[in-house]
Design a protein around this motif. Structure first.
Motif, PDB file in Angstrom:
ATOM      1  N   HIS A 101       3.037   8.038  12.901  1.00 30.02           N
ATOM      2  CA  HIS A 101       3.356   6.449  12.861  1.00 30.02           C
ATOM      3  C   HIS A 101       2.297   5.617  12.158  1.00 30.02           C
ATOM      4  CE1 HIS A 101       4.281   2.748  14.398  1.00 30.02           C
ATOM      5  NE2 HIS A 101       3.147   2.638  14.791  1.00 30.02           N
ATOM      6  N   HIS A 102       0.962   6.133  12.121  1.00 27.60           N
ATOM      7  CA  HIS A 102       0.054   5.162  11.247  1.00 27.60           C
ATOM      8  C   HIS A 102       0.131   5.554   9.848  1.00 27.60           C
ATOM      9  CE1 HIS A 102      -1.868   4.911  15.384  1.00 27.60           C
ATOM     10  NE2 HIS A 102      -2.197   3.761  14.685  1.00 27.60           N
ATOM     11  N   GLY A 103       0.472   6.849   9.575  1.00 24.33           N
ATOM     12  CA  GLY A 103       0.990   7.049   8.076  1.00 24.33           C
ATOM     13  C   GLY A 103       2.225   6.203   7.531  1.00 24.33           C
ATOM     14  N   GLY A 104       3.132   5.870   8.660  1.00 24.20           N
ATOM     15  CA  GLY A 104       4.362   4.913   8.350  1.00 24.20           C
ATOM     16  C   GLY A 104       3.872   3.647   7.968  1.00 24.20           C
ATOM     17  N   VAL A 105       2.909   3.197   8.629  1.00 26.66           N
ATOM     18  CA  VAL A 105       2.281   1.831   8.351  1.00 26.66           C
ATOM     19  C   VAL A 105       1.519   1.788   7.035  1.00 26.66           C
ATOM     20  CG1 VAL A 105       0.709  -0.067   9.073  1.00 26.66           C
ATOM     21  CG2 VAL A 105       2.099   1.243  10.751  1.00 26.66           C
ATOM     22  N   ALA A 106       0.592   2.794   6.565  1.00 25.36           N
ATOM     23  CA  ALA A 106       0.318   2.923   5.278  1.00 25.36           C
ATOM     24  C   ALA A 106       1.292   3.056   4.252  1.00 25.36           C
ATOM     25  CB  ALA A 106      -0.721   4.068   5.096  1.00 25.36           C
ATOM     26  N   LEU A 107       2.520   3.678   4.488  1.00 23.93           N
ATOM     27  CA  LEU A 107       3.553   3.903   3.527  1.00 23.93           C
ATOM     28  C   LEU A 107       4.117   2.483   3.038  1.00 23.93           C
ATOM     29  CD1 LEU A 107       5.546   5.729   1.791  1.00 23.93           C
ATOM     30  CD2 LEU A 107       6.886   5.601   3.799  1.00 23.93           C
ATOM     31  N   ILE A 108       4.332   1.746   4.371  1.00 25.27           N
ATOM     32  CA  ILE A 108       4.999   0.516   4.193  1.00 25.27           C
ATOM     33  C   ILE A 108       4.098  -0.374   3.400  1.00 25.27           C
ATOM     34  CG2 ILE A 108       5.468  -1.742   5.545  1.00 25.27           C
ATOM     35  CD1 ILE A 108       6.690   0.155   7.734  1.00 25.27           C
ATOM     36  N   VAL A 109       2.604  -0.444   3.695  1.00 28.05           N
ATOM     37  CA  VAL A 109       1.736  -1.360   2.915  1.00 28.05           C
ATOM     38  C   VAL A 109       1.842  -1.100   1.242  1.00 28.05           C
ATOM     39  CG1 VAL A 109      -0.731  -1.978   2.472  1.00 28.05           C
ATOM     40  CG2 VAL A 109       0.166  -1.716   4.685  1.00 28.05           C
ATOM     41  N   ASN A 110       2.023   0.520   1.087  1.00 23.36           N
ATOM     42  CA  ASN A 110       1.882   0.793  -0.380  1.00 23.36           C
ATOM     43  C   ASN A 110       3.410   0.421  -0.966  1.00 23.36           C
ATOM     44  OD1 ASN A 110      -0.692   1.921  -0.859  1.00 23.36           O
ATOM     45  ND2 ASN A 110      -0.214   3.690   0.392  1.00 23.36           N
ATOM     46  N   VAL A 111       4.337   0.665  -0.229  1.00 20.38           N
ATOM     47  CA  VAL A 111       5.791   0.278  -0.835  1.00 20.38           C
ATOM     48  C   VAL A 111       5.987  -1.097  -1.193  1.00 20.38           C
ATOM     49  CG1 VAL A 111       8.132   0.484  -0.362  1.00 20.38           C
ATOM     50  CG2 VAL A 111       6.963   2.364   0.007  1.00 20.38           C
ATOM     51  N   ALA A 112       5.319  -1.859  -0.304  1.00 20.14           N
ATOM     52  CA  ALA A 112       5.533  -3.546  -0.269  1.00 20.14           C
ATOM     53  C   ALA A 112       4.644  -3.718  -1.551  1.00 20.14           C
ATOM     54  CB  ALA A 112       4.893  -4.022   0.727  1.00 20.14           C
ATOM     55  N   ASP A 113       3.560  -3.436  -1.886  1.00 21.14           N
ATOM     56  CA  ASP A 113       2.644  -3.597  -2.927  1.00 21.14           C
ATOM     57  C   ASP A 113       3.259  -3.420  -4.063  1.00 21.14           C
ATOM     58  OD1 ASP A 113       0.510  -4.978  -3.980  1.00 21.14           O
ATOM     59  OD2 ASP A 113      -0.459  -2.715  -4.612  1.00 21.14           O
ATOM     60  N   ILE A 114       3.797  -2.278  -4.402  1.00 19.50           N
ATOM     61  CA  ILE A 114       4.492  -2.006  -5.753  1.00 19.50           C
ATOM     62  C   ILE A 114       5.830  -2.724  -5.722  1.00 19.50           C
ATOM     63  CG2 ILE A 114       6.109  -0.002  -6.695  1.00 19.50           C
ATOM     64  CD1 ILE A 114       4.000   1.907  -5.428  1.00 19.50           C
ATOM     65  N   GLU A 115       6.639  -2.886  -4.492  1.00 15.98           N
ATOM     66  CA  GLU A 115       7.846  -3.775  -4.587  1.00 15.98           C
ATOM     67  C   GLU A 115       7.498  -5.236  -5.192  1.00 15.98           C
ATOM     68  OE1 GLU A 115      10.850  -1.889  -1.452  1.00 15.98           O
ATOM     69  OE2 GLU A 115       9.457  -3.336  -0.772  1.00 15.98           O
ATOM     70  N   ARG A 116       6.421  -5.636  -4.819  1.00 11.54           N
ATOM     71  CA  ARG A 116       6.211  -6.825  -5.250  1.00 11.54           C
ATOM     72  C   ARG A 116       5.992  -6.931  -6.766  1.00 11.54           C
ATOM     73  NH1 ARG A 116       1.310  -8.600  -6.637  1.00 11.54           N
ATOM     74  NH2 ARG A 116       0.210  -6.952  -5.813  1.00 11.54           N
ATOM     75  N   LEU A 117       5.305  -5.911  -7.397  1.00  8.93           N
ATOM     76  CA  LEU A 117       5.029  -5.888  -8.724  1.00  8.93           C
ATOM     77  C   LEU A 117       6.228  -5.868  -9.457  1.00  8.93           C
ATOM     78  CD1 LEU A 117       1.990  -3.228  -8.603  1.00  8.93           C
ATOM     79  CD2 LEU A 117       2.030  -5.884  -9.101  1.00  8.93           C
ATOM     80  N   VAL A 118       7.325  -5.132  -8.949  1.00  9.59           N
ATOM     81  CA  VAL A 118       8.534  -4.969  -9.616  1.00  9.59           C
ATOM     82  C   VAL A 118       9.465  -5.956  -9.320  1.00  9.59           C
ATOM     83  CG1 VAL A 118       8.178  -2.331 -10.018  1.00  9.59           C
ATOM     84  CG2 VAL A 118       9.593  -3.245  -8.391  1.00  9.59           C
ATOM     85  N   GLY A 119       9.355  -6.705  -8.408  1.00  7.37           N
ATOM     86  CA  GLY A 119      10.119  -7.788  -8.017  1.00  7.37           C
ATOM     87  C   GLY A 119      11.520  -7.526  -7.256  1.00  7.37           C
ATOM     88  N   HIS A 120      11.461  -6.345  -6.376  1.00  5.67           N
ATOM     89  CA  HIS A 120      12.525  -5.887  -5.403  1.00  5.67           C
ATOM     90  C   HIS A 120      11.740  -5.837  -4.117  1.00  5.67           C
ATOM     91  CE1 HIS A 120      16.017  -3.863  -4.409  1.00  5.67           C
ATOM     92  NE2 HIS A 120      15.274  -2.893  -3.956  1.00  5.67           N
ATOM     93  N   HIS A 121      12.583  -6.334  -3.060  1.00  7.61           N
ATOM     94  CA  HIS A 121      12.075  -6.040  -1.725  1.00  7.61           C
ATOM     95  C   HIS A 121      13.076  -5.510  -1.004  1.00  7.61           C
ATOM     96  CE1 HIS A 121       8.503  -8.442  -3.185  1.00  7.61           C
ATOM     97  NE2 HIS A 121       9.520  -9.160  -3.827  1.00  7.61           N
ATOM     98  N   ALA A 122      12.833  -4.369  -0.743  1.00  6.08           N
ATOM     99  CA  ALA A 122      13.902  -3.641   0.150  1.00  6.08           C
ATOM    100  C   ALA A 122      13.394  -3.655   1.537  1.00  6.08           C
ATOM    101  CB  ALA A 122      14.020  -1.917  -0.292  1.00  6.08           C
ATOM    102  N   ASP A 123      14.377  -3.446   2.493  1.00  6.91           N
ATOM    103  CA  ASP A 123      14.028  -3.597   3.991  1.00  6.91           C
ATOM    104  C   ASP A 123      13.252  -1.890   4.283  1.00  6.91           C
ATOM    105  OD1 ASP A 123      15.226  -5.799   4.652  1.00  6.91           O
ATOM    106  OD2 ASP A 123      17.085  -5.031   4.975  1.00  6.91           O
ATOM    107  N   ILE A 124      12.429  -1.937   5.218  1.00 10.15           N
ATOM    108  CA  ILE A 124      11.777  -0.695   5.267  1.00 10.15           C
ATOM    109  C   ILE A 124      11.776  -0.436   6.856  1.00 10.15           C
ATOM    110  CG2 ILE A 124       9.402   0.609   5.117  1.00 10.15           C
ATOM    111  CD1 ILE A 124       8.631  -0.983   3.001  1.00 10.15           C
ATOM    112  N   ASP A 125      12.637   0.787   7.370  1.00  8.48           N
ATOM    113  CA  ASP A 125      12.602   1.099   8.441  1.00  8.48           C
ATOM    114  C   ASP A 125      11.254   2.149   9.157  1.00  8.48           C
ATOM    115  OD1 ASP A 125      14.079   1.550  10.983  1.00  8.48           O
ATOM    116  OD2 ASP A 125      14.935   3.483  10.436  1.00  8.48           O
TER     117      ASP A 125
END
Length: 86
Positions: free
Chosen positions: A36-60
């Motif tokens: 579970h806590h690894g999933g939260v870290a994954l979301i933070v990292n993916v969201a940061d990359i998505e912000r940089l490329v201008g694409h925002h996926a839903d994350i389950d």
């Protein structure tokens, strides 16, 4: 990197090169097995990359897995290239 959606044929070809990524109707998905806590870290990292490329996926996020989901109509080359890196 462009932001126009990929044609269906190109999307299918690129997804075929990405282990673990699937198309479910109008969405591309990938699930990562995590604690579970690894999933939260994954979301933070993916969201940061998505912000940089201008694409925002839903994350389950579930107790034992997490993964991005992106509507195919908005899948941009930048997003697919991001997938190739992860």
């Amino acid at each position: 990197m462009g932001r126009d959606p990929l044609p269906d044929e190109e999307l299918a070809a690129r997804l075929a090169e990405l282990p673990g990524w699937d198309r479910e109707g109008d969405t591309i998905t990938r699930a990562f097995g995590v604690r579970h806590h690894g999933g939260v870290a994954l979301i933070v990292n993916v969201a940061d990359i998505e912000r940089l490329v201008g694409h925002h996926a839903d994350i389950d996020l579930r107790w034992d897995r997490a993964g991005p989901k992106s509507p195919t109509g908005t899948v941009a080359p930048a997003a697919i290239l991001l997938c190739l890196r992860h």
